[in-house]
Design an enzyme around this catalytic site. Structure first.
Site, PDB file in Angstrom:
ATOM      1  N   GLY A   1       0.791  -1.285   0.011  1.00 29.10           N
ATOM      2  CA  GLY A   1      -0.008  -0.114  -0.136  1.00 29.10           C
ATOM      3  C   GLY A   1       0.788   1.169   0.037  1.00 29.10           C
TER       4      GLY A   1
ATOM      5  N   THR B   1      -5.110 -12.233  -3.638  1.00 35.35           N
ATOM      6  CA  THR B   1      -4.000 -12.997  -3.937  1.00 35.35           C
ATOM      7  C   THR B   1      -4.003 -14.412  -4.807  1.00 35.35           C
ATOM      8  OG1 THR B   1      -2.345 -14.352  -2.440  1.00 35.35           O
ATOM      9  CG2 THR B   1      -4.519 -13.964  -1.631  1.00 35.35           C
ATOM     10  N   ASP B   2      -2.615 -14.713  -5.136  1.00 34.62           N
ATOM     11  CA  ASP B   2      -2.671 -16.060  -5.939  1.00 34.62           C
ATOM     12  C   ASP B   2      -3.051 -17.114  -4.914  1.00 34.62           C
ATOM     13  OD1 ASP B   2      -0.226 -16.082  -4.456  1.00 34.62           O
ATOM     14  OD2 ASP B   2       0.954 -16.623  -6.305  1.00 34.62           O
TER      15      ASP B   2
ATOM     16  N   TYR C   1      -5.785 -17.690   6.345  1.00 30.09           N
ATOM     17  CA  TYR C   1      -5.501 -16.448   5.374  1.00 30.09           C
ATOM     18  C   TYR C   1      -6.148 -16.322   4.007  1.00 30.09           C
ATOM     19  CZ  TYR C   1      -2.965 -13.319   2.258  1.00 30.09           C
ATOM     20  OH  TYR C   1      -2.723 -12.362   1.351  1.00 30.09           O
TER      21      TYR C   1
HETATM   22  P1  NAD Z   1       1.011  -5.672   5.133  1.00 32.54           P
HETATM   23  O1  NAD Z   1       0.804  -6.548   6.187  1.00 32.54           O
HETATM   24  O2  NAD Z   1       2.342  -5.022   4.932  1.00 32.54           O
HETATM   25  O3  NAD Z   1       0.181  -4.371   5.383  1.00 32.54           O
HETATM   26  C1  NAD Z   1      -1.306  -4.503   5.716  1.00 32.54           C
HETATM   27  C2  NAD Z   1      -1.838  -2.899   6.128  1.00 32.54           C
HETATM   28  O4  NAD Z   1      -3.306  -3.209   6.394  1.00 32.54           O
HETATM   29  C3  NAD Z   1      -1.188  -2.364   7.409  1.00 32.54           C
HETATM   30  O5  NAD Z   1      -0.652  -1.239   7.075  1.00 32.54           O
HETATM   31  C4  NAD Z   1      -2.156  -2.860   8.451  1.00 32.54           C
HETATM   32  O6  NAD Z   1      -1.920  -1.463   9.399  1.00 32.54           O
HETATM   33  C5  NAD Z   1      -3.562  -2.503   7.567  1.00 32.54           C
HETATM   34  N1  NAD Z   1      -4.507  -3.079   8.246  1.00 32.54           N
HETATM   35  C6  NAD Z   1      -4.765  -4.336   8.690  1.00 32.54           C
HETATM   36  N2  NAD Z   1      -5.985  -4.509   9.304  1.00 32.54           N
HETATM   37  C7  NAD Z   1      -6.658  -3.098   9.078  1.00 32.54           C
HETATM   38  C8  NAD Z   1      -8.037  -2.809   9.361  1.00 32.54           C
HETATM   39  N3  NAD Z   1      -8.708  -3.791  10.016  1.00 32.54           N
HETATM   40  N4  NAD Z   1      -8.338  -1.479   9.094  1.00 32.54           N
HETATM   41  C9  NAD Z   1      -7.264  -0.750   8.676  1.00 32.54           C
HETATM   42  N5  NAD Z   1      -6.000  -1.298   8.210  1.00 32.54           N
HETATM   43  C10 NAD Z   1      -5.704  -2.317   8.518  1.00 32.54           C
HETATM   44  O7  NAD Z   1       0.418  -6.221   3.743  1.00 32.54           O
HETATM   45  P2  NAD Z   1       1.076  -6.370   2.351  1.00 32.54           P
HETATM   46  O8  NAD Z   1       1.917  -7.176   2.176  1.00 32.54           O
HETATM   47  O9  NAD Z   1       1.413  -4.791   1.856  1.00 32.54           O
HETATM   48  O10 NAD Z   1      -0.258  -6.648   1.450  1.00 32.54           O
HETATM   49  C11 NAD Z   1      -1.343  -5.773   1.092  1.00 32.54           C
HETATM   50  C12 NAD Z   1      -2.432  -6.511   0.376  1.00 32.54           C
HETATM   51  O11 NAD Z   1      -1.694  -7.234  -0.628  1.00 32.54           O
HETATM   52  C13 NAD Z   1      -3.060  -7.493   0.999  1.00 32.54           C
HETATM   53  O12 NAD Z   1      -4.586  -7.428   0.894  1.00 32.54           O
HETATM   54  C14 NAD Z   1      -2.333  -8.753   0.657  1.00 32.54           C
HETATM   55  O13 NAD Z   1      -3.456  -9.896   0.966  1.00 32.54           O
HETATM   56  C15 NAD Z   1      -2.508  -8.701  -0.672  1.00 32.54           C
HETATM   57  N6  NAD Z   1      -1.099  -9.450  -1.243  1.00 32.54           N
HETATM   58  C16 NAD Z   1       0.212  -9.215  -0.815  1.00 32.54           C
HETATM   59  C17 NAD Z   1       1.259 -10.134  -1.315  1.00 32.54           C
HETATM   60  C18 NAD Z   1       2.498 -10.013  -0.686  1.00 32.54           C
HETATM   61  O14 NAD Z   1       3.157 -10.857  -1.204  1.00 32.54           O
HETATM   62  N7  NAD Z   1       2.955  -9.376   0.160  1.00 32.54           N
HETATM   63  C19 NAD Z   1       0.799 -10.792  -2.379  1.00 32.54           C
HETATM   64  C20 NAD Z   1      -0.545 -10.658  -3.061  1.00 32.54           C
HETATM   65  C21 NAD Z   1      -1.297 -10.004  -2.581  1.00 32.54           C
HETATM   66  O1  DAU Z   2       1.421 -15.726  -2.723  1.00 34.15           O
HETATM   67  C1  DAU Z   2       1.003 -14.382  -2.283  1.00 34.15           C
HETATM   68  C2  DAU Z   2       1.148 -14.266  -0.857  1.00 34.15           C
HETATM   69  O2  DAU Z   2       2.484 -14.499  -0.609  1.00 34.15           O
HETATM   70  C3  DAU Z   2       0.579 -13.286  -0.172  1.00 34.15           C
HETATM   71  O3  DAU Z   2      -1.122 -13.293  -0.394  1.00 34.15           O
HETATM   72  C4  DAU Z   2       0.600 -13.166   1.469  1.00 34.15           C
HETATM   73  O4  DAU Z   2       0.235 -12.116   2.024  1.00 34.15           O
HETATM   74  C5  DAU Z   2       2.193 -13.276   1.611  1.00 34.15           C
HETATM   75  O5  DAU Z   2       2.418 -13.382   3.049  1.00 34.15           O
HETATM   76  C6  DAU Z   2       3.019 -14.224   1.055  1.00 34.15           C
HETATM   77  O6  DAU Z   2       2.595 -15.633   1.552  1.00 34.15           O
HETATM   78  P1  DAU Z   2       3.631 -16.883   1.720  1.00 34.15           P
HETATM   79  O7  DAU Z   2       3.201 -17.693   2.733  1.00 34.15           O
HETATM   80  O8  DAU Z   2       3.792 -17.372   0.331  1.00 34.15           O
HETATM   81  O9  DAU Z   2       4.720 -15.815   2.035  1.00 34.15           O
HETATM   82  P2  DAU Z   2       5.726 -16.249   3.426  1.00 34.15           P
HETATM   83  O10 DAU Z   2       7.061 -15.063   3.059  1.00 34.15           O
HETATM   84  O11 DAU Z   2       5.625 -16.339   4.519  1.00 34.15           O
HETATM   85  O12 DAU Z   2       6.582 -17.485   2.616  1.00 34.15           O
HETATM   86  C7  DAU Z   2       7.219 -17.714   1.349  1.00 34.15           C
HETATM   87  C8  DAU Z   2       7.612 -19.144   1.377  1.00 34.15           C
HETATM   88  O13 DAU Z   2       8.869 -19.156   2.366  1.00 34.15           O
HETATM   89  C9  DAU Z   2       6.579 -19.984   1.820  1.00 34.15           C
HETATM   90  O14 DAU Z   2       6.586 -21.335   0.985  1.00 34.15           O
HETATM   91  C10 DAU Z   2       6.907 -20.653   3.256  1.00 34.15           C
HETATM   92  C11 DAU Z   2       8.638 -20.343   3.262  1.00 34.15           C
HETATM   93  N1  DAU Z   2       9.148 -19.965   4.724  1.00 34.15           N
HETATM   94  C12 DAU Z   2       8.538 -18.963   5.021  1.00 34.15           C
HETATM   95  C13 DAU Z   2       8.961 -18.423   6.426  1.00 34.15           C
HETATM   96  C14 DAU Z   2       8.283 -17.238   7.116  1.00 34.15           C
HETATM   97  C15 DAU Z   2      10.039 -20.579   5.221  1.00 34.15           C
HETATM   98  O15 DAU Z   2      10.876 -21.616   4.719  1.00 34.15           O
HETATM   99  N2  DAU Z   2      10.576 -20.218   6.327  1.00 34.15           N
HETATM  100  C16 DAU Z   2      10.026 -19.106   6.788  1.00 34.15           C
HETATM  101  O16 DAU Z   2      10.260 -18.812   7.982  1.00 34.15           O
END
Ligand code: NAD
Ligand code: DAU
Length: 334
Positions: A13, A123-124, A147
């Site tokens: 964001g 998300t995927d 999630y």
């Molecule tokens: P993040 O955890 O870094 O940020 C989430 C934000 O949402 C934070 O600023 C938090 O304060 C706010 N938030 C949480 N609950 C809230 C509430 N009840 N009201 C208002 N604000 C609230 O997450 P991110 O990694 O930036 O992900 C953002 C979006 O993208 C999410 O919807 C996530 O599912 C999606 N997404 C993330 C990834 C990834 O790999 N990080 C991939 C695909 C989709």
């Molecule tokens: O695919 C999109 C998603 O990617 C988003 O929707 C989620 O918000 C985001 O958290 C992320 O999910 P993952 O579970 O894939 O991400 P994470 O970074 O937690 O883990 C990535 C991969 O690494 C997963 O296969 C688990 C592994 N992992 C993760 C952690 C935290 C480890 O092996 N060790 C670890 O300590």
């Protein structure tokens, strides 16, 4: 145009807020964020004084806060969510509240106010795991963790508001995103911060789980394109050409940091760990999207950013100790 971004103080964001303000002089942004453990206004320091930007602290589940924040907005880009799979395995309540109910509150308010466009960032993970090939937007959803199930609820709810009420609602389904300012519980910043602190990198299971890696700016540009050009009621996958096992990703991180493979600590697997995420983004590419950041370069720049911004992640790591201890106790792999 005035837009409401939810979750703008989070990782993706905040990149989106900065990119949009940088590239569109006529945009005005209200950022509604609760500032949960993962929200941090330090990510937005460079736009804090911009007159086109306003921060509104509030919860997406709070209908009156949402009503106030949305006043005068023509478009909504909804990112606020509980986002960490491991946390959802310990306690799913906040996921159900924010991801499912919070999305409903936003959609309902947008419908009543006659908002022109609503985009939910999904998300995927909603498709579940796939051994070979790639999911397209026509495939059924098969989420497995609290999630991904609550994200699927948000995704379906958003589409239902297009079908039922004619709201111009669009969904994007992005893959694993990485870059500067990502909360250091996600694997890339977690492993970089552990390696820099001289700690072991806890690689889950056999390390052969596969993820697709997307640079954060590429993800944001895809969201903006889907917001501009996405068709009502449609979903758009966002993924790069780079998929790899966690073991290979870890090897590359260690190489960039000049650390030995002995830093890896194989630990018990995440319960219900999805083996492989794989989606086709052909539909979005047809609208004109393509990646600008090759994986090698983006990973190198990201690792470098964490090396140069130790104080940012160190203070967070200190605060998040409780979660890791709690998680390690429950699953023996924290
Ligand atoms: P993040 O955890 O870094 O940020 C989430 C934000 O949402 C934070 O600023 C938090 O304060 C706010 N938030 C949480 N609950 C809230 C509430 N009840 N009201 C208002 N604000 C609230 O997450 P991110 O990694 O930036 O992900 C953002 C979006 O993208 C999410 O919807 C996530 O599912 C999606 N997404 C993330 C990834 C990834 O790999 N990080 C991939 C695909 C989709
Ligand atoms: O695919 C999109 C998603 O990617 C988003 O929707 C989620 O918000 C985001 O958290 C992320 O999910 P993952 O579970 O894939 O991400 P994470 O970074 O937690 O883990 C990535 C991969 O690494 C997963 O296969 C688990 C592994 N992992 C993760 C952690 C935290 C480890 O092996 N060790 C670890 O300590």
């Amino acid at each position: 145009m005035k837009v409401l971004i939810t979750g703008g103080a989070g990782f993706i964001g905040s990149h989106l807020v900065r990119l949009w303000l940088r590239e569109q002089p006529s945009i005005s942004i209200v950022n509604l964020d609760k500032l949960t453990y993962s929200g941090d206004l330090a990510r937005l320091e460079e736009v804090g004084a911009d007159r086109r930007y306003r921060f509104f602290q509030g919860d997406v589940c709070d209908a009156s806060a949402v009503d106030e924040a949305m006043e005068g907005c023509e478009g909504i880009v909804h990112l606020a969510a509980e986002t960490h799979v491991d946390r959802s395995l310990l306690d799913g309540k906040a996921f159900i509240d924010t991801n499912a109910y919070g999305t409903y509150v936003l959609l309902e308010t947008a419908r009543k106010k006659g908002v022109k466009k609503f985009l939910t960032v999904s998300t995927d993970e909603v498709y579940g795991s796939r051994e070979k090939g790639h999911f397209t937007e026509k495939d059924p959803l098969n989420p497995t963790s609290p999630y991904s199930i609550t994200k699927a609820a948000a995704d379906f709810l958003t589409q239902s508001y297009a079908a039922t009420y004619g709201l111009h609602a669009v969904v994007t389904r992005g893959s694993n995103t990485f870059g500067p300012f990502q909360y250091p519980e996600k694997v890339i910043p977690l492993f970089v911060s552990k390696a820099l602190s001289g700690k072991k990198l806890p690689l889950y299971g056999d390390g052969l789980h596969v993820r697709n890696w997307l640079a954060v700016e590429d993800h944001c540009r895809a969201i903006l394109l889907a917001f501009r050009k996405g068709r009502k009621g449609e979903a758009y996958n966002i993924s790069s050409d780079t998929e790899m096992t966690n073991r290979e990703l870890t090897r590359r991180i260690l190489k960039l940091l000049d650390k030995p493979a002995s830093c890896i600590q194989p630990v018990k697997d995440r319960p219900g760990h999805d083996r492989r995420y794989a989606i086709s983004s052909r539909k979005l590419r047809a609208l004109g999207w393509k990646e600008r950041f090759p994986f090698e370069e983006a990973l190198r720049d990201t690792v470098q950013w964490y090396c140069q911004n130790v104080s940012w992640w160190k203070s967070i790591v200190e605060k998040s100790r409780d979660f890791r201890t709690y998680y390690a106790k429950a699953y023996g792999n924290g």
